[in-house]
Enzyme design. Sequence first.
Site, PDB file in Angstrom:
ATOM      1  N   GLY A   1      42.814  43.661  45.555  1.00 47.89           N
ATOM      2  CA  GLY A   1      43.246  44.282  44.311  1.00 47.89           C
ATOM      3  C   GLY A   1      43.447  43.307  43.163  1.00 47.89           C
ATOM      4  O   GLY A   1      43.027  42.162  43.213  1.00 47.89           O
TER       5      GLY A   1
ATOM      6  N   HIS B   1      35.570  40.889  40.753  1.00 49.57           N
ATOM      7  CA  HIS B   1      35.571  42.068  41.632  1.00 49.57           C
ATOM      8  C   HIS B   1      34.591  43.128  41.110  1.00 49.57           C
ATOM      9  O   HIS B   1      33.862  43.744  41.880  1.00 49.57           O
ATOM     10  CB  HIS B   1      36.962  42.714  41.662  1.00 49.57           C
ATOM     11  CG  HIS B   1      38.025  41.907  42.315  1.00 49.57           C
ATOM     12  ND1 HIS B   1      39.099  41.387  41.632  1.00 49.57           N
ATOM     13  CD2 HIS B   1      38.199  41.526  43.615  1.00 49.57           C
ATOM     14  CE1 HIS B   1      39.883  40.747  42.466  1.00 49.57           C
ATOM     15  NE2 HIS B   1      39.364  40.795  43.675  1.00 49.57           N
TER      16      HIS B   1
ATOM     17  N   GLY C   1      32.326  37.650  47.592  1.00 53.23           N
ATOM     18  CA  GLY C   1      32.064  36.662  46.543  1.00 53.23           C
ATOM     19  C   GLY C   1      31.929  35.265  47.129  1.00 53.23           C
ATOM     20  O   GLY C   1      32.603  34.913  48.100  1.00 53.23           O
TER      21      GLY C   1
ATOM     22  N   MET D   1      36.864  33.097  38.290  1.00 51.55           N
ATOM     23  CA  MET D   1      37.761  34.257  38.243  1.00 51.55           C
ATOM     24  C   MET D   1      38.534  34.359  39.553  1.00 51.55           C
ATOM     25  O   MET D   1      37.943  34.237  40.632  1.00 51.55           O
ATOM     26  CB  MET D   1      36.945  35.543  38.090  1.00 51.55           C
ATOM     27  CG  MET D   1      36.184  35.630  36.814  1.00 51.55           C
ATOM     28  SD  MET D   1      37.209  36.455  35.599  1.00 51.55           S
ATOM     29  CE  MET D   1      36.078  36.479  34.214  1.00 51.55           C
TER      30      MET D   1
END
Length: 285
Positions: free
Chosen positions: A31, A37, A147, A184
Amino acid sequence: MKLVQDPAEIAALAAGWRGQGLKIALVPTMGWFHAGHLALMRRARQSADRVVVSLFVNPIQFGPGEDLAAYPRDLQRDSELAAGVGVDVLYAPSATDMYPAGFQTTIHVAELGRGLCGASRPGHFDGVCTVVMKLLQQTQPHQAIFGEKDFQQLAVTRRMVRDLDLPVQIVSHPTVREASGLAMSSRNSYLTEGEKGQALCLYRAILFARAKVKGAAQPLSAALLCSEIERNISQVPGCVVDYVEIVDADSLERCETVNENSRLIMAIKVHERVRLIDNARLFYL
Ligand code: PAF
């Protein structure tokens, strides 16, 4: 987009989709979505008929004293972001549904999970593998998207899938960076703007290493390059190196010299509070 919290409900949905011959992709997350994401979700959308995003802050992958309690959470915000990129189901189970009383099974990938982050965070990859295995079982995806920023996690997950003959394709997606080059991460939200500037030492290390490799007339010593990078990072106020290694991208074993399959992989602590990781290929094509 549908919000599902019950493991039995997602399993029934997945079985129904499979019965209709639909292709399912899973994006496992904890989350606090950011552009990284969302890129994984868009990637899933390209190749699947149904996209499931799991949102579960997995307690068993956090060690004592880590940021489990502080980990940023906002289901409403995340639901809106996931819906915006066309996710079909946001699956957000509770910790008690995932780990009911009496739970006692762990998946352990012995070698790939031992070094790097595994050395600094004992048990972390056991927690990751165990939850990923459960999520795969519950959502029955044809593909799961991860990722590359969590490079060791990707390698460990691929190994688990091969070793346990799981019928799922693991798809990797390149690291998404802020305009500054900072990778990120949900943990960037712990940093002030000034600290983010200091954390850029990771991206600068990648650029430095790539420039060295490009300009080298002969194979570079990985150990020497790593110590130069460590020295550079240790000069940045507030940044302390956990590890800087150049490893083979498949085995994660240390390289003697830098080669086409080498990966620079690093972890630092920023102001003793925030642990950040980054990695990159060194032969940049
Ligand atoms: O990368 C993450 O967010 C987590 O480690 C994962 C894969 C969702 C497992 O909890």
